[in-house]
Design an enzyme around this catalytic site. Structure first.
Site, short mmCIF file in Angstrom:
data_model
loop_
_atom_site.label_atom_id
_atom_site.label_comp_id
_atom_site.label_asym_id
_atom_site.label_seq_id
_atom_site.Cartn_x
_atom_site.Cartn_y
_atom_site.Cartn_z
N THR A 197 -12.67 6.75 3.30
CA THR A 197 -11.28 6.55 2.86
C THR A 197 -10.42 7.75 3.23
O THR A 197 -10.91 8.87 3.38
CB THR A 197 -11.19 6.29 1.33
OG1 THR A 197 -9.83 6.05 0.99
CG2 THR A 197 -11.71 7.44 0.51
N ARG A 198 -9.12 7.47 3.39
CA ARG A 198 -8.14 8.54 3.61
C ARG A 198 -7.01 8.39 2.59
O ARG A 198 -5.95 8.96 2.73
CB ARG A 198 -7.56 8.49 5.03
CG ARG A 198 -7.14 7.12 5.53
CD ARG A 198 -6.35 7.21 6.81
NE ARG A 198 -4.95 7.09 6.55
CZ ARG A 198 -4.28 5.92 6.55
NH1 ARG A 198 -4.90 4.79 6.83
NH2 ARG A 198 -3.00 5.90 6.27
N HIS B 284 -8.61 3.77 -6.45
CA HIS B 284 -8.27 3.19 -7.75
C HIS B 284 -9.39 2.24 -8.18
O HIS B 284 -10.46 2.23 -7.58
CB HIS B 284 -6.92 2.48 -7.66
CG HIS B 284 -5.82 3.37 -7.14
ND1 HIS B 284 -5.28 4.37 -7.90
CD2 HIS B 284 -5.22 3.45 -5.93
CE1 HIS B 284 -4.37 5.02 -7.19
NE2 HIS B 284 -4.31 4.49 -5.99
N ARG C 264 -10.74 -4.16 5.13
CA ARG C 264 -9.62 -4.74 5.85
C ARG C 264 -8.86 -3.63 6.59
O ARG C 264 -8.66 -2.55 6.05
CB ARG C 264 -8.69 -5.39 4.81
CG ARG C 264 -7.64 -6.26 5.37
CD ARG C 264 -6.72 -6.77 4.27
NE ARG C 264 -5.66 -7.55 4.87
CZ ARG C 264 -4.60 -7.01 5.44
NH1 ARG C 264 -4.45 -5.69 5.47
NH2 ARG C 264 -3.67 -7.78 5.99
N HIS D 1 -11.20 0.04 -5.58
CA HIS D 1 -12.17 0.72 -4.71
C HIS D 1 -13.48 0.98 -5.45
O HIS D 1 -14.56 0.87 -4.88
CB HIS D 1 -11.60 2.06 -4.20
CG HIS D 1 -10.28 1.90 -3.53
ND1 HIS D 1 -9.09 2.18 -4.17
CD2 HIS D 1 -9.96 1.48 -2.29
CE1 HIS D 1 -8.09 1.94 -3.36
NE2 HIS D 1 -8.58 1.51 -2.21
#
Ligand code: PPS
Length: 574
Positions: A199-200, A204, A293, A207
């Site tokens: 992730t970047r 929340h 996605r 996730h």
């Protein structure tokens, strides 16, 4: 057991070269140096610690061409992103670069000698071909295409490196693992199946649900592996994000998840990047990798169309799944179902079910306005971290930047506002009158165009720093030139509010009220290049407020400014 690294052997150059560390350091004293760019630094860190295994250096021309054309190194090993060391023609000539020469690679932050590169070849890439083949487009709206054309130097220098030392980090050190360290960590924890999450962005509840679901399906543990190198311009800074991840970790069942930070320079290359990410996670000891996605998507091109389809990355990585030897866990977007208070991938939600979502844009809007962020979306601990770095306007700094002729009344307004804002409380108030700045910051400057621009640039810099710290700044120079004012606006606006207030008193009014007789001196030639007499004043066309003390009282003008600050949310409770 963790899967074997990509290419079969973990290329940890620190371990490999430890025995000759002193020798390399001694040799480096007599070698030419290249100071790395931020991107090259990230790349070198992952080359040296084995994150980019099987690479042992920056790609030579044949590997580069092979990766660009076929997503493989010349030895047949899958690799989807070219890892190259770009150098300018002038540096190549000045440092006399040639095959077999050795060069020290230095950290741009502290000049530390990190590695010695043995030059294998020097070649000129075809940047348009690289953009089209690697990123699928030569459109400058793609951040890496823009970087390739605007920042990457003309030549690539290929060659293997020998490691002297890893870049020194001072932040979140306990969460920074090399591949060997993370593999050892998993072994110690008896983790045999590890699903990695890239992730970047802040994380929340969605996730957390997604990663736990992935772990449940594969009976695995979770590695939260966010990028802390370079991400997409405009992303939330990694300091804030890591505090968010730290706040999130206790939400996993005890012992289920580990947080590791990845010093990667992302390329936002969508499908090719997803493949690269999977290879890197394989090197770090993960057995599974989540691809969701629009993985590593750069957003829209200059025609407003997404560069990549939302599930292109899953398709490309799926194509190589057999030889990749890290299992990809494809994931659809997660949506919240209020009726059952749970998250589900959208493809599993029955038609007609009510769902809720808060987009990134909506989240930023709520943070900006100090608005409620619901518990179904995020955890209070996470929201608190985000609110600290995205305070509502009532807690942000701002600058009131006055411009106008000498004796226009701007100093009177500025001083009155200082009192009014002090009475309001909540912020420290800084007053930067032209005369104060001239004596405290710009005493050596005269009144040429260049000197005036420099003076305004200093005011812009100081105001930006104070605004960043949450202060109310009142600056009141003459600031006669539009460019300098625009530059100050640009510098300050990134940290808080900025208002350009044109004090539009007619020149005759300024002259007639001039008790000190400065205009007289200018008119007689005693003072030269005086604004409004024999030096220009460019009337602002971009003022946020225009006021005129020859027509309005100082109280009315101050009230007008206070009402504007209230309307924009900088003062008063909502
Ligand atoms: S600028 O153009 O914004 O950098 O000017 P500023 O820093 O506001 O400085 C204005 C003060 O300097 C005095 N002064 C002059 N102003 C304009 N032109 C010339 N040539 C000049 N020489 C001196 C001017 O009286 C302003 O004084 P204060 O007391 O600050 O208003």
């Amino acid at each position: 057991m963790a899967h074997s690294p990509h290419g079969g052997v973990l290329k940890d150059l620190h371990i490999r070269d430890a025995y000759k560390h002193d020798e390399l350091l001694l040799e480096s004293e007599n070698l030419p140096s290249i100071v790395l760019t931020d991107r090259q630094l990230c790349d070198l860190e992952l080359i040296m610690n084995g994150g980019f295994s099987p690479l042992e250096g920056f790609m030579n021309q044949s590997d580069y061409q092979s990766v660009v054309n076929d997503l493989r190194l010349t030895n047949g090993c899958l690799f989807s992103i070219p890892i190259t060391l770009d150098v300018s023609e002038s540096d190549i000539n000045a440092l006399d670069f040639a095959p077999n020469k050795r060069v020290v690679l230095r950290d741009p932050r502290d000049d530390a000698k990190l590695a010695i590169l043995t030059i294998q070849d020097i070649y000129r890439p075809n940047k348009i071909e690289e953009a089209i083949k690697v990123f699928g487009d030569n459109d400058l709206a793609h951040p890496s295409v823009k970087y390739l054309h605007n920042n990457v130097k003309e030549y690539y220098v290929g060659g293997n490196v020998e490691a002297i030392q890893a870049p020194t980090h001072y932040d979140y050190i306990s969460h920074r693992f090399t591949p060997a360290e993370l593999r050892a960590h998993f072994k110690k924890l008896n983790w045999t199946r590890v699903v990695a999450f890239q992730t970047r962005n802040p994380m929340h509840r969605a996730h957390r649900e997604l990663t736990v679901r992935a772990a449940r399906i594969r009976q695995a543990n979770v590695l939260i592996h966010p990028v802390v190198g370079l991400t997409k311009p405009g992303d939330i800074d990694h300091y804030t994000r890591v505090r968010v991840y730290q706040a999130l970790m206790p939400k996993y069942p005890n012992g289920m998840a580990t947080l590791g930070l990845l010093p990667l320079a992302m390329r936002m290359g969508g499908p090719r990047e997803a493949l690269w990410h999977a290879i890197i996670r394989k090197n770090f000891g993960a057995t599974h990798f989540i691809i969701g996605r629009d993985h590593a998507g750069p957003g829209k091109n200059s025609k407003g169309v997404d560069f990549y389809g939302p599930y292109d990355a899953q398709v490309l990585v799926g194509k190589y799944k057999d030889e990749l030897q890290i299992e990809v866990v494809p994931f659809q977007m997660m949506s919240y179902i209020p009726d059952s208070d749970e998250y589900m991938p959208i493809d599993e939600i029955p038609k007609g079910t009510q769902t809720l979502n808060i987009s990134g844009t909506e989240l930023r809007r709520r943070l900006r306005g100090g608005l409620h962020i619901p518990g179904w979306f995020s955890y209070p601990e996470v929201v608190k971290v985000l609110q600290e770095t995205h305070p509502p306007r009532s807690k942000q700094g701002f600058t009131l930047f006055f411009t106008g002729y000498y004796n226009s009344g701007k100093d009177l307004i500025a001083k009155a506002l200082q009192v009014i804002l002090n009475q309001q409380g909540g912020r420290s108030v800084s007053l930067l009158l032209g005369e104060i700045v001239r004596s405290e910051l710009s005493s050596e400057l005269g009144f040429s165009r260049k000197a005036r621009d420099q003076n305004i640039a200093r005011i812009g810099f100081v105001s930006a720093e104070l605004t960043k710290a949450g202060a109310a700044v009142i600056a009141a120079p003459i600031a006669p030139f539009a460019d300098a004012r625009a530059h100050a606006r640009q510098t300050i606006e990134q940290y808080g509010g900025f208002y350009l207030i044109h004090v539009n008193s007619p020149l005759e009014y300024c002259i007639s009220n001039d008790r000190k007789g400065i205009y007289k001196k200018a008119q007689s030639g005693e003072i030269k290049g005086f604004t409004g007499v024999d030096d220009p004043y460019e009337i602002p066309t971009d003022a946020d407020i225009v006021v005129d003390p020859s027509e309005q009282s100082i109280s009315d003008i101050c009230h007008q400014i206070v009402l504007l600050l209230e309307k924009d949310g900088y003062i008063g409770e909502r």
